[in-house]
Design a protein around this motif. Structure first.
Motif, PDB file in Angstrom:
ATOM      1  N   LEU A 274       9.725   2.060  -6.307  1.00 10.64           N
ATOM      2  CA  LEU A 274       9.986   2.995  -5.173  1.00 10.64           C
ATOM      3  C   LEU A 274       9.111   4.021  -4.991  1.00 10.64           C
ATOM      4  CD1 LEU A 274      13.956   2.491  -5.201  1.00 10.64           C
ATOM      5  CD2 LEU A 274      12.346   1.213  -3.353  1.00 10.64           C
ATOM      6  N   VAL A 275       9.147   4.849  -6.406  1.00 11.85           N
ATOM      7  CA  VAL A 275       8.516   6.083  -6.241  1.00 11.85           C
ATOM      8  C   VAL A 275       6.888   5.650  -6.087  1.00 11.85           C
ATOM      9  CG1 VAL A 275       7.783   8.291  -7.591  1.00 11.85           C
ATOM     10  CG2 VAL A 275      10.325   7.238  -7.646  1.00 11.85           C
TER      11      VAL A 275
ATOM     12  N   MET B  58       0.864  -1.396  -0.078  1.00 14.22           N
ATOM     13  CA  MET B  58       0.091  -0.020  -0.010  1.00 14.22           C
ATOM     14  C   MET B  58       1.155   1.431   0.093  1.00 14.22           C
ATOM     15  SD  MET B  58      -2.987   1.315   2.586  1.00 14.22           S
ATOM     16  CE  MET B  58      -3.963  -0.083   2.241  1.00 14.22           C
ATOM     17  N   ALA B  59       0.432   2.250  -0.765  1.00 14.06           N
ATOM     18  CA  ALA B  59       1.417   3.420  -0.963  1.00 14.06           C
ATOM     19  C   ALA B  59       1.335   4.220   0.353  1.00 14.06           C
ATOM     20  CB  ALA B  59       0.749   4.338  -1.972  1.00 14.06           C
ATOM     21  N   ALA B  60       2.468   4.825   0.693  1.00 16.33           N
ATOM     22  CA  ALA B  60       2.263   5.694   1.901  1.00 16.33           C
ATOM     23  C   ALA B  60       1.573   6.902   1.748  1.00 16.33           C
ATOM     24  CB  ALA B  60       3.823   6.180   2.026  1.00 16.33           C
ATOM     25  N   ALA B  61       1.053   7.254   2.963  1.00 13.90           N
ATOM     26  CA  ALA B  61       0.017   8.652   2.899  1.00 13.90           C
ATOM     27  C   ALA B  61       0.862   9.703   2.526  1.00 13.90           C
ATOM     28  CB  ALA B  61      -0.404   8.618   4.252  1.00 13.90           C
ATOM     29  N   ALA B  62       0.144  10.670   1.882  1.00 14.96           N
ATOM     30  CA  ALA B  62       0.955  12.020   1.651  1.00 14.96           C
ATOM     31  C   ALA B  62       1.428  12.539   2.883  1.00 14.96           C
ATOM     32  CB  ALA B  62      -0.128  13.044   0.965  1.00 14.96           C
ATOM     33  N   ILE B  63       2.522  13.174   2.580  1.00 14.26           N
ATOM     34  CA  ILE B  63       3.424  13.635   3.901  1.00 14.26           C
ATOM     35  C   ILE B  63       3.346  15.144   3.697  1.00 14.26           C
ATOM     36  CG2 ILE B  63       5.598  13.729   4.669  1.00 14.26           C
ATOM     37  CD1 ILE B  63       6.220  10.916   3.036  1.00 14.26           C
ATOM     38  N   PRO B  64       3.097  15.791   4.626  1.00 15.64           N
ATOM     39  CA  PRO B  64       3.196  17.372   4.957  1.00 15.64           C
ATOM     40  C   PRO B  64       4.608  17.687   4.743  1.00 15.64           C
ATOM     41  CG  PRO B  64       2.545  16.427   6.975  1.00 15.64           C
ATOM     42  CD  PRO B  64       2.512  15.144   5.910  1.00 15.64           C
ATOM     43  N   ALA B  65       4.728  18.811   4.199  1.00 17.32           N
ATOM     44  CA  ALA B  65       6.002  19.570   4.223  1.00 17.32           C
ATOM     45  C   ALA B  65       6.569  19.799   5.392  1.00 17.32           C
ATOM     46  CB  ALA B  65       5.986  20.866   3.220  1.00 17.32           C
ATOM     47  N   HIS B  66       7.844  19.680   5.495  1.00 12.47           N
ATOM     48  CA  HIS B  66       8.625  20.087   6.798  1.00 12.47           C
ATOM     49  C   HIS B  66       7.949  19.218   7.920  1.00 12.47           C
ATOM     50  CE1 HIS B  66      11.095  22.886   4.910  1.00 12.47           C
ATOM     51  NE2 HIS B  66      10.065  23.474   4.207  1.00 12.47           N
ATOM     52  N   SER B  67       7.909  17.933   7.917  1.00 12.13           N
ATOM     53  CA  SER B  67       6.879  17.251   8.986  1.00 12.13           C
ATOM     54  C   SER B  67       8.061  16.672   9.983  1.00 12.13           C
ATOM     55  CB  SER B  67       6.057  16.204   8.486  1.00 12.13           C
ATOM     56  OG  SER B  67       6.817  15.512   7.385  1.00 12.13           O
ATOM     57  N   ALA B  68       8.954  17.777  10.486  1.00 15.94           N
ATOM     58  CA  ALA B  68      10.204  17.022  11.196  1.00 15.94           C
ATOM     59  C   ALA B  68       9.832  16.347  12.339  1.00 15.94           C
ATOM     60  CB  ALA B  68      11.034  18.169  11.716  1.00 15.94           C
TER      61      ALA B  68
ATOM     62  N   THR C 213      11.815   6.040   6.771  1.00 18.27           N
ATOM     63  CA  THR C 213      12.312   4.909   5.820  1.00 18.27           C
ATOM     64  C   THR C 213      11.545   4.878   4.677  1.00 18.27           C
ATOM     65  OG1 THR C 213      12.843   3.449   7.765  1.00 18.27           O
ATOM     66  CG2 THR C 213      12.597   2.389   5.552  1.00 18.27           C
ATOM     67  N   LYS C 214      10.225   4.858   4.467  1.00 15.17           N
ATOM     68  CA  LYS C 214       9.482   5.131   3.533  1.00 15.17           C
ATOM     69  C   LYS C 214       9.776   6.422   2.597  1.00 15.17           C
ATOM     70  CE  LYS C 214       5.316   2.412   4.821  1.00 15.17           C
ATOM     71  NZ  LYS C 214       4.218   2.310   5.217  1.00 15.17           N
ATOM     72  N   ILE C 215      10.165   7.535   3.137  1.00 16.51           N
ATOM     73  CA  ILE C 215      10.185   8.711   2.713  1.00 16.51           C
ATOM     74  C   ILE C 215      11.541   8.481   1.801  1.00 16.51           C
ATOM     75  CG2 ILE C 215      10.971  11.091   3.009  1.00 16.51           C
ATOM     76  CD1 ILE C 215       9.002  11.330   5.332  1.00 16.51           C
ATOM     77  N   PHE C 216      12.521   7.988   2.537  1.00 16.95           N
ATOM     78  CA  PHE C 216      13.860   7.626   1.842  1.00 16.95           C
ATOM     79  C   PHE C 216      13.780   6.824   0.834  1.00 16.95           C
ATOM     80  CE2 PHE C 216      15.815   9.979   5.470  1.00 16.95           C
ATOM     81  CZ  PHE C 216      16.512  10.919   4.913  1.00 16.95           C
ATOM     82  N   LEU C 217      12.995   6.040   0.840  1.00 13.06           N
ATOM     83  CA  LEU C 217      12.931   4.890   0.019  1.00 13.06           C
ATOM     84  C   LEU C 217      12.384   5.428  -1.301  1.00 13.06           C
ATOM     85  CD1 LEU C 217      11.648   1.533   1.931  1.00 13.06           C
ATOM     86  CD2 LEU C 217      13.608   1.938   0.564  1.00 13.06           C
ATOM     87  N   GLY C 218      11.177   6.520  -1.392  1.00 12.98           N
ATOM     88  CA  GLY C 218      10.459   7.011  -2.341  1.00 12.98           C
ATOM     89  C   GLY C 218      11.734   8.133  -2.898  1.00 12.98           C
ATOM     90  N   PHE C 219      12.088   8.944  -2.127  1.00 10.18           N
ATOM     91  CA  PHE C 219      13.104   9.762  -2.489  1.00 10.18           C
ATOM     92  C   PHE C 219      14.231   9.102  -3.332  1.00 10.18           C
ATOM     93  CE2 PHE C 219      16.938  12.526  -1.751  1.00 10.18           C
ATOM     94  CZ  PHE C 219      16.592  13.591  -2.290  1.00 10.18           C
ATOM     95  N   GLY C 220      15.046   7.934  -2.661  1.00 10.17           N
ATOM     96  CA  GLY C 220      16.007   7.189  -3.271  1.00 10.17           C
ATOM     97  C   GLY C 220      15.611   6.690  -4.729  1.00 10.17           C
ATOM     98  N   GLY C 221      14.214   6.431  -4.867  1.00 13.24           N
ATOM     99  CA  GLY C 221      13.886   6.246  -6.224  1.00 13.24           C
ATOM    100  C   GLY C 221      13.980   7.138  -7.174  1.00 13.24           C
TER     101      GLY C 221
END
Length: 530
Positions: free
Chosen positions: A197-198, A1-11, A23-31
């Motif tokens: 990945l993306v 299942m795709a990751a939920a939309a991530i808000p900007a600057h969600s530190a 982990t999911k963010i870096f996988l998508g970004f890595g793609g």
């Protein structure tokens, strides 16, 4: 299942919000990083295999040069549009479509049996490739918080500098081991990984379908005419004698008229396809000039060195690749250190240091001789590569240091466009310098090599005796021809020294330009584009 939309600057997650899965963010970004690497790599991957491609499709020397040129032309046109299209469709959907198109056109290019088909498919491949480059910078600046942004942006900067450097080496080995068609087929397995990945982890934002209404078609047409005309003039102007050629002259006029009309349209239309608002920020405007210089230095240096090694030294593609490996390895090793340096220093100081190192290194090339090889170029390459990566990261930070997050997508397209244009300007200027200064130096050398000159007359006499001893029918004519070739070689070497001086001067000018910026808000370094 795709990751939920991530808000900007969600530190840090807000109360009641789901924790961010980095982990999911870096996988998508890595793609997206892999996709960017593919797109940039394909500019130079054909450089060392053009002879084999030419023989395979029966093209002329002039026709085969378009295999590279058309790719760059197409990339330039699509880059400014990526911000608008990602806002309309969402980054994930837009990127997946671009990768699918890139894969399909890569296969089509590899299967081409004629030069016409190859150029057509290569143009389409360039459009999809250009669409894959700017979005990654916008993601790095809007999804990652400042404390995590440095890691993402150092990776991007590394890809931007490494891909053009290793392209010819990788292409040469693929052609030797398999065939030139695998230069394009290799994109399929890499593209499938990117799509996975993306598509699975790249839900960074949501699209706004309402933007499909009211698209500025006249503005799009003006932009296409402007960028295509300008890029063609820069790519082909030197070889055609610039304004001595009617086509170059008229395309230059067309580029100016279309460019002015495009700027007016974007400033007055209610829904511009390319927002120029970021240029209101002084740091962004100055940073864009620095980015232009970075493009000249990066692509100009990468173009000049292999040209010398091939034309003057007669190195093979493998030998050129081995010599150029110094730049790639230095950038790979220096990128993490450069990121930390830029994060701790004022961006203005970092820019001055980076451009200063690159300028000093390029100035070493002014003293080039006709026997320079791996050892002589080692220091030049290492220091220039380290300076370029520092300057690139610092100038990107300066560009966005005082921009609001809402402008990051527009800024990304403009930054990548300016770097490509800078590269085209650099290549055009270097080609012109080599041609013009080569002729000037040859005239000077030939004028000095008169009968009254004891050195040249003695050399000519020695060559004549050597030709006579070898049994040549016309030893005087053979000696004169050999003497002329030696003078042409020396003139070419001096012209290469002038080209290195031009690149060094541009970097020194950037050092001075850095003084006109002002400190921005503390942000992690940004790098992107190509």
């Amino acid at each position: 299942m795709a990751a939920a939309a991530i808000p900007a600057h969600s530190a840090t997650p807000e109360a009641g919000a789901a924790p961010v899965d980095w982990t999911k963010i870096f996988l998508g970004f890595g793609g997206m990083v892999i996709g960017q690497f593919m797109a940039i790599l394909d500019i130079q991957i054909v450089a060392s295999s053009l002879v084999q491609i030419q023989a395979g499709i029966g093209a002329t020397a002039d026709e085969i040069s378009w295999v590279q040129t058309i790719y760059l032309l197409a990339e330039v046109v699509i880059m400014p549009l990526t911000a608008y299209l990602t806002r309309m469709w969402g980054t994930r959907s837009f990127y997946v479509v671009a990768v699918v198109g890139f894969m399909a056109t890569s296969v089509a290019v590899g299967l081409s049996s004629s030069v016409g088909l190859m150029i057509a498919f290569r143009a389409l491949q360039g459009i999809f490739a250009g669409a894959m480059i700017p979005p990654i910078f916008a993601v790095a600046m809007t999804v990652f918080p400042p404390e995590r942004r440095i890691t993402a942006n150092v990776i991007i900067g590394l890809i931007v500098t490494l891909a053009p450097t290793i392209g010819p080496t990788l292409g040469g080995h693929l052609t030797d081991q398999l065939s030139w068609r695998w230069l394009f087929f290799i994109n399929v397995p890499a593209g499938m990984l990117v799509i996975y990945l993306v598509g699975r982890y790249g839900a960074f934002d949501k699209g706004d379908p309402s933007l499909a209404k009211g698209i500025d078609w006249p503005g799009l047409a003006l932009m296409s005419v402007f960028l295509l005309s300008m890029q063609y003039v820069l790519e082909e102007g030197s070889s055609e004698g610039w304004f001595d050629d009617d086509l170059i002259l008229w395309l230059s006029v067309t580029a100016v008229i279309a460019g002015v009309a495009f700027l007016w349209r974007q400033l007055t239309y209610r829904q511009p396809i390319v927002s120029l608002k970021p240029f209101r920020d002084r740091n962004f405007a100055v940073g864009m000039l620095m980015t232009l210089v970075t493009g000249v230095s990066l692509f100009g240096g990468t173009f000049l060195l292999p040209l010398y090694l091939g034309q003057v030294r007669g190195f093979s593609a493998g030998e050129v690749g081995t010599t150029m490996l110094v730049s790639g390895l230095t950038m790979f090793l220096a990128a993490p250190l450069a990121g930390r340096l830029v994060a701790k220093l004022d961006a203005r100081i970092a820019m001055a240091v980076g451009f200063g190192l690159a300028a000093w290194a390029l100035q070493l090339g002014v003293h080039i001789t006709d026997d320079w090889g791996f050892r002589e170029f080692f220091l030049l390459q290492a220091v220039r590569a380290a300076g370029t990566i520092v300057a690139m990261i610092a100038s990107q930070q300066m560009c966005v240091s005082t921009l609001p997050v809402s402008m990051m997508k527009d800024a990304s397209g403009l930054i990548n466009l300016l770097r490509n244009v800078g590269g085209a300007i650099g290549l055009a200027m270097i080609s012109t310098i080599l041609t013009h200064q080569g002729a000037v130096h040859y005239a000077d050398i030939a004028g000095a090599a008169s009968v009254a000159n004891p050195v040249s007359s003695g050399m000519l006499q020695s060559l004549t005796e050597l030709m006579s001893a070898s049994g040549m029918a016309n030893p005087e004519g053979g000696a004169a021809k050999a003497m002329s070739m030696m003078m042409h070689r020396q003139a070419a070497v001096l012209a290469f020294g002038d080209a290195f001086l031009f690149l060094a001067f541009g970097c020194w000018a950037a050092v001075v330009l850095a003084l006109f910026t002002k400190p921005g808000k503390s942000a992690a370094p940004a790098a992107g584009g190509h």
